[in-house]
Motif scaffolding. Sequence first.
Motif, PDB file in Angstrom:
ATOM      1  N   UNK A   1      13.434   5.915  12.716  1.00  0.00           N
ATOM      2  CA  UNK A   1      13.969   5.057  12.106  1.00  0.00           C
ATOM      3  C   UNK A   1      14.386   5.657  10.658  1.00  0.00           C
ATOM      4  N   UNK A   2      13.384   6.351   9.948  1.00  0.00           N
ATOM      5  CA  UNK A   2      13.557   6.794   8.671  1.00  0.00           C
ATOM      6  C   UNK A   2      14.888   7.977   8.719  1.00  0.00           C
TER       7      UNK A   2
ATOM      8  N   UNK B   1      17.290   8.151  11.037  1.00  0.00           N
ATOM      9  CA  UNK B   1      18.506   7.453  11.416  1.00  0.00           C
ATOM     10  C   UNK B   1      19.078   6.807  10.188  1.00  0.00           C
ATOM     11  N   UNK B   2      18.217   6.353   9.505  1.00  0.00           N
ATOM     12  CA  UNK B   2      18.711   5.820   8.144  1.00  0.00           C
ATOM     13  C   UNK B   2      18.990   6.618   7.028  1.00  0.00           C
ATOM     14  N   UNK B   3      18.552   7.635   7.005  1.00  0.00           N
ATOM     15  CA  UNK B   3      18.994   8.778   5.884  1.00  0.00           C
ATOM     16  C   UNK B   3      20.226   9.321   6.385  1.00  0.00           C
ATOM     17  N   UNK B   4      20.654   9.236   7.712  1.00  0.00           N
ATOM     18  CA  UNK B   4      21.935   9.754   8.285  1.00  0.00           C
ATOM     19  C   UNK B   4      23.008   8.731   7.759  1.00  0.00           C
ATOM     20  N   UNK B   5      22.554   7.261   7.415  1.00  0.00           N
ATOM     21  CA  UNK B   5      23.459   6.422   7.338  1.00  0.00           C
ATOM     22  C   UNK B   5      23.964   6.115   5.814  1.00  0.00           C
TER      23      UNK B   5
ATOM     24  N   UNK C   1      11.992  12.690  25.241  1.00  0.00           N
ATOM     25  CA  UNK C   1      10.680  13.071  24.745  1.00  0.00           C
ATOM     26  C   UNK C   1       9.906  11.925  23.886  1.00  0.00           C
ATOM     27  N   UNK C   2       8.639  11.840  23.890  1.00  0.00           N
ATOM     28  CA  UNK C   2       8.077  10.837  23.080  1.00  0.00           C
ATOM     29  C   UNK C   2       8.394  11.003  21.687  1.00  0.00           C
ATOM     30  N   UNK C   3       8.556  10.350  20.793  1.00  0.00           N
ATOM     31  CA  UNK C   3       8.812  10.167  19.505  1.00  0.00           C
ATOM     32  C   UNK C   3       7.965   9.003  18.712  1.00  0.00           C
ATOM     33  N   UNK C   4       7.808   9.549  17.253  1.00  0.00           N
ATOM     34  CA  UNK C   4       7.137   8.491  16.539  1.00  0.00           C
ATOM     35  C   UNK C   4       8.330   7.318  16.035  1.00  0.00           C
ATOM     36  N   UNK C   5       7.869   6.025  16.182  1.00  0.00           N
ATOM     37  CA  UNK C   5       8.856   4.925  15.622  1.00  0.00           C
ATOM     38  C   UNK C   5       9.572   5.111  14.262  1.00  0.00           C
TER      39      UNK C   5
ATOM     40  N   UNK D   1       0.637  -1.298  -0.240  1.00  0.00           N
ATOM     41  CA  UNK D   1      -0.113  -0.171  -0.119  1.00  0.00           C
ATOM     42  C   UNK D   1       0.718   1.103  -0.018  1.00  0.00           C
ATOM     43  N   UNK D   2       0.023   2.597  -0.034  1.00  0.00           N
ATOM     44  CA  UNK D   2       0.725   3.650  -0.012  1.00  0.00           C
ATOM     45  C   UNK D   2       1.544   3.824   1.369  1.00  0.00           C
ATOM     46  N   UNK D   3       2.340   4.650   1.474  1.00  0.00           N
ATOM     47  CA  UNK D   3       2.926   5.001   2.968  1.00  0.00           C
ATOM     48  C   UNK D   3       3.920   5.794   2.966  1.00  0.00           C
ATOM     49  N   UNK D   4       3.994   6.699   4.106  1.00  0.00           N
ATOM     50  CA  UNK D   4       5.186   7.775   3.911  1.00  0.00           C
ATOM     51  C   UNK D   4       6.421   7.437   4.843  1.00  0.00           C
ATOM     52  N   UNK D   5       6.449   6.167   5.557  1.00  0.00           N
ATOM     53  CA  UNK D   5       7.410   5.985   6.507  1.00  0.00           C
ATOM     54  C   UNK D   5       8.370   4.962   5.956  1.00  0.00           C
ATOM     55  N   UNK D   6       8.201   3.753   6.261  1.00  0.00           N
ATOM     56  CA  UNK D   6       9.022   2.632   5.868  1.00  0.00           C
ATOM     57  C   UNK D   6       8.438   1.473   4.770  1.00  0.00           C
TER      58      UNK D   6
END
Length: 338
Positions: A330-331, A333-337, A322-326, A138-143
């Motif tokens: 992840x996205x 962190x991966x973009x930095x790698x 602080x709270x974060x969205x999982x 499906x469509x999706x903006x995260x992973x």
Amino acid sequence: MTTTETATVVTGNGPRKILSNSIDLKPGDFSSIPILDLSLAFSPDLKDRKAVAEKLFDACTRVGFFYVKNHNVPEEVVSQCFDAGRDFFELSMEEKMKIYIKDSENFKGYTPLLGENTDPAGRGDLHEGFDIGYDYAGEGGKMEGVNRWPETLPGIKAPVTTYFSEMVKLGKKLFQLFALSLDLEENYFDGLVSGKGGIMRLLHYPPQMDENLDMKQLGIGAHSDYECFTILAQQEEVEALQVLNKGGEWVAATPIAGTFVVNVGDMMARWSNDLYLSTIHRAINRTGIRRYSVPFFFGVDYESTIEVLESCVSENRPKKYEPINAGDYIKQRLSETY
Ligand SMILES: O=C(O)CCC(=O)C(=O)O
Ligand SMILES: [Fe+2]
């Protein structure tokens, strides 16, 4: 030996210091990695399962790494996945680059040698990889996104996806042990771990035999993992993985037949308010032969919110995060790698 500060590793939860930058392995505050027997984790008696969780607590607070044995993953599922990895990496560069990871929006596909840099102070990692995740059409903006397979090697799909499913099963079991270990209901995480949040990688490390090893170009540079925890299958008898102890010394995570190595990732460290250690590690293949490994980074579904667990906050351990969205985490962190 006196150690001097030589490096800082930047992680998603802040910078961390490495005190020694040699490739020698020395004992420090922990000099070996505990082995957890999971037999009793499958017992119908809650008391037995809690006994395993207690050992997991010790491993996570003291080391951040442990081996698991008697995990119920069939041996042939592991060996067939390794065979698939070997076949994949033998494909021509042209074939592999048809599924280049950077052509995918959701980090799926092939990473060539030096295509990734886990340690920001490094110059690239000396391994190649093949990443798959939950097959989400499906469509999706995260992973989310479909997996990408090499056209000329359709035979690897079955063993790799079978291994993926086995890891999801084991990962869910481990999440229950994590819950018990943190004094939560055993099923505390169940609703957040459908198996959609996870990345699996087939890795190939060519040997690095240079006498004067370039410390900025290791098999995989010093880093911590991003997800909740990692389940790693290592090829037997090919040692490369090293784990940094609190004394700043590297401890070998020697492959042990029939086991996986499990380590806490940054997201679980955050969740537990750093009660559980997301320990820094690296891999250097000095064996003279090719090394293959299969890490599975298991986490919660990407729409979940990670908020420090109340059971991990006290006067001595005030809330650090602080709270974060999982998925966002992840996205990012991966973009930095890559
Ligand atoms: O291959 C290994 O032994 C470790 C891999 C690893 O640390 C990673 O991919 O994050
Ligand atoms: Fe790692």
